[in-house]
Design a protein around this motif. Structure first.
Motif, mmCIF file in Angstrom:
data_model
loop_
_atom_site.group_PDB
_atom_site.id
_atom_site.type_symbol
_atom_site.label_atom_id
_atom_site.label_comp_id
_atom_site.label_asym_id
_atom_site.label_seq_id
_atom_site.Cartn_x
_atom_site.Cartn_y
_atom_site.Cartn_z
ATOM 1 N N LEU A 1 0.811 -1.179 0.035
ATOM 2 C CA LEU A 1 -0.106 0.035 0.053
ATOM 3 C C LEU A 1 0.864 1.178 -0.193
ATOM 4 C CD1 LEU A 1 -2.915 1.210 0.456
ATOM 5 C CD2 LEU A 1 -2.864 1.117 2.688
ATOM 6 N N ALA A 2 2.000 1.190 0.911
ATOM 7 C CA ALA A 2 2.959 2.296 0.706
ATOM 8 C C ALA A 2 3.480 2.702 -0.620
ATOM 9 C CB ALA A 2 3.952 2.140 1.788
ATOM 10 N N CYS A 3 3.902 1.452 -1.256
ATOM 11 C CA CYS A 3 4.331 1.749 -2.718
ATOM 12 C C CYS A 3 3.009 2.401 -3.640
ATOM 13 C CB CYS A 3 5.036 0.472 -3.312
ATOM 14 S SG CYS A 3 6.362 -0.126 -2.491
ATOM 15 N N ARG A 4 2.025 1.767 -3.556
ATOM 16 C CA ARG A 4 0.954 2.537 -4.346
ATOM 17 C C ARG A 4 0.781 3.841 -4.056
ATOM 18 N NH1 ARG A 4 -1.805 -1.447 -7.291
ATOM 19 N NH2 ARG A 4 -1.576 -3.392 -6.779
ATOM 20 N N SER A 5 0.878 4.429 -2.737
ATOM 21 C CA SER A 5 0.606 5.692 -2.497
ATOM 22 C C SER A 5 1.921 6.699 -3.141
ATOM 23 C CB SER A 5 0.396 5.820 -0.862
ATOM 24 O OG SER A 5 1.874 5.621 -0.388
ATOM 25 N N PHE B 1 1.129 7.073 -6.640
ATOM 26 C CA PHE B 1 -0.109 8.033 -6.860
ATOM 27 C C PHE B 1 0.712 9.366 -6.755
ATOM 28 C CE2 PHE B 1 -3.533 10.524 -5.252
ATOM 29 C CZ PHE B 1 -4.453 10.570 -6.493
ATOM 30 N N ARG B 2 1.052 9.702 -5.698
ATOM 31 C CA ARG B 2 1.945 10.681 -5.299
ATOM 32 C C ARG B 2 2.973 11.378 -6.182
ATOM 33 N NH1 ARG B 2 6.726 12.872 -3.165
ATOM 34 N NH2 ARG B 2 6.750 14.430 -2.054
ATOM 35 N N THR B 3 3.557 10.586 -7.001
ATOM 36 C CA THR B 3 4.474 10.983 -7.964
ATOM 37 C C THR B 3 3.712 11.467 -9.254
ATOM 38 O OG1 THR B 3 6.275 9.313 -7.422
ATOM 39 C CG2 THR B 3 6.322 10.253 -9.686
ATOM 40 N N LEU B 4 2.623 10.666 -9.652
ATOM 41 C CA LEU B 4 2.024 10.957 -10.607
ATOM 42 C C LEU B 4 0.977 12.497 -10.548
ATOM 43 C CD1 LEU B 4 0.239 7.709 -11.716
ATOM 44 C CD2 LEU B 4 2.145 8.937 -12.827
ATOM 45 N N MET B 5 0.874 12.869 -9.166
ATOM 46 C CA MET B 5 0.085 14.084 -8.834
ATOM 47 C C MET B 5 1.123 15.350 -8.878
ATOM 48 S SD MET B 5 -3.164 13.761 -7.991
ATOM 49 C CE MET B 5 -3.475 15.166 -7.184
ATOM 50 N N ILE C 1 2.004 16.454 -2.580
ATOM 51 C CA ILE C 1 1.399 15.960 -1.373
ATOM 52 C C ILE C 1 2.269 15.392 -0.662
ATOM 53 C CG2 ILE C 1 -0.532 14.287 -0.537
ATOM 54 C CD1 ILE C 1 -1.602 14.027 -3.430
ATOM 55 N N PRO C 2 2.464 15.768 0.641
ATOM 56 C CA PRO C 2 3.209 14.919 1.646
ATOM 57 C C PRO C 2 3.415 13.546 1.691
ATOM 58 C CG PRO C 2 2.271 17.019 2.555
ATOM 59 C CD PRO C 2 1.656 17.021 1.415
ATOM 60 N N ARG C 3 4.382 12.915 1.683
ATOM 61 C CA ARG C 3 4.634 11.373 1.733
ATOM 62 C C ARG C 3 3.369 10.880 2.514
ATOM 63 N NH1 ARG C 3 9.724 13.233 0.543
ATOM 64 N NH2 ARG C 3 10.495 12.158 -1.673
ATOM 65 N N PHE C 4 3.546 11.189 4.120
ATOM 66 C CA PHE C 4 2.830 10.513 5.019
ATOM 67 C C PHE C 4 1.252 10.765 4.795
ATOM 68 C CE2 PHE C 4 0.934 10.393 9.269
ATOM 69 C CZ PHE C 4 1.119 9.063 9.427
ATOM 70 N N ARG C 5 0.860 12.222 4.006
ATOM 71 C CA ARG C 5 -0.365 12.340 3.953
ATOM 72 C C ARG C 5 -0.892 11.387 2.763
ATOM 73 N NH1 ARG C 5 -2.396 18.428 2.955
ATOM 74 N NH2 ARG C 5 -1.638 18.647 5.112
ATOM 75 N N SER C 6 0.093 11.247 1.741
ATOM 76 C CA SER C 6 -0.320 10.676 0.672
ATOM 77 C C SER C 6 -0.712 8.954 1.060
ATOM 78 C CB SER C 6 0.732 10.557 -0.383
ATOM 79 O OG SER C 6 0.539 9.695 -1.422
ATOM 80 N N PHE C 7 0.065 8.624 1.926
ATOM 81 C CA PHE C 7 -0.087 7.197 2.522
ATOM 82 C C PHE C 7 -1.309 7.172 3.289
ATOM 83 C CE2 PHE C 7 0.254 4.093 6.085
ATOM 84 C CZ PHE C 7 0.439 3.054 5.437
#
Length: 331
Positions: A78-82, A85-89, A95-101
């Protein structure tokens, strides 16, 4: 009405430029009912030959330590998927990494509790509320995210024909369809993103597709997406090892493919039934006992769902956020 439909109505009321998800049409209800009935028939023929005591013994004999490892692998997935998604956004918002997770965790937990794509609708809502991101932009990025996810899945599953001499015909067709669909959608998205003039109502969606014109970001998103599928595959092998199942290495790849094909149409919350059926259909031809097949499907599914729900429930903000959204929707 479902949570996804309610969220769509709320997004429309809040003034977003993306139309809500329409209520289930008669055709959609008929298709979902037919799929549900088909699953019921398959489950009946699958369960009627199962020895309940043998199934209970198979589950009880599973190694808890390995099941815990499988659960941790699901969280890492799930962390990798987040991260993908963060990279594409990034062209839209950083988006902060932890918030994206936490967005990914909230969406996955919601999809486990509600049928359909409620988790995606919730992520649109949260990005609109917290970052004022147009819902159309989020939808565009989600589309690209699915394309990258399909491409990563194909990369992981590509070695299957070389690992299994007698490959079922549906596997080759599925892999070709997966590759063709990913390439076709990416090409189509690229053609849309290349347009310099777009209608005003289409501007936000077009902005979300900007990432398609940045190959470096697509490549950086492909890395964690591929890692997530490799972690998922490792989770399959670890769960099989926990149950003492011995099968060729290609069986894990086939399970990964069959399960994801089975859950393509979300019928039940957390894909209950379809998930187990996909695993059962693949493992049984390898000579795995019926009870062990079903035990694997159950434990593998639990390793995917329970850690996500557990983390979400431990996060007090998830509970309050979910309740506040429900109140806003109902009001």
């Amino acid at each position: 009405m479902s949570l996804a439909t309610n969220l769509g109505m709320k997004l429309l009321v809040s003034g977003t430029d993306f139309p809500p998800r329409p209520p289930a049409t008669r055709l959609r209800r008929i298709v979902r009912t037919l799929v549900f009935l088909a699953l019921g028939v398959c489950a009946f023929f699958m369960i009627r030959r199962i020895d309940g005591r043998a199934l209970a013994r198979a589950v009880a004999q599973a190694q808890p330590a390995l099941l815990a490892v499988a659960a941790l692998l699901s969280v890492a997935q799930l962390a990798c998927r987040s991260l993908a998604f963060r990279t594409l956004m990034l062209p839209v918002i950083r988006i902060p990494r932890f918030r994206s997770f936490r967005y990914a965790l909230t969406g996955a937990a919601t999809s486990s509790l509600a049928p359909g794509r409620a988790g995606d609708f919730l992520r649109m809502y949260l990005l609109k509320r917290d970052g004022n991101v147009p819902v159309s932009s989020t939808v565009a990025v989600l589309v690209v995210d699915k394309i990258v996810d399909m491409a990563a899945m194909f990369l992981v599953l590509a070695p299957t024909p070389w690992l299994l001499s007698e490959l079922p015909s549906w596997v080759g067709r599925s892999l070709l369809a997966l590759a063709g669909l990913a390439y076709g959608l990416l090409l189509f998205a690229g053609l849309i993103a290349a347009r310099t003039r777009t209608p005003r109502w289409f501007a936000a969606f077009h902005a979300g597709l900007t990432v398609v014109r940045r190959p470096s970001l697509l490549a950086w998103a492909l890395l964690p997406a591929t890692a997530s599928w490799l972690l998922d595959l490792t989770c399959i092998f670890v769960t099989m090892r926990a149950l003492g199942i011995t099968a060729p290495a290609a069986s894990g790849l086939l399970v990964l493919l069959a399960v994801n094909l089975a859950i393509t149409v979300p019928v039940m919350p957390a894909n209950v039934g379809t998930f187990e059926l996909g695993a059962f259909v693949v493992l049984r031809p390898f000579g795995v006992p019926t009870e062990s097949c079903l035990a694997f499907g159950l434990l593998y599914h639990m390793a995917q769902v329970l850690p996500v729900l557990g983390l979400a429930l431990l996060d007090s903000r998830f509970i309050s956020r979910y309740q506040s959204i429900e109140k806003e929707i109902r009001s």
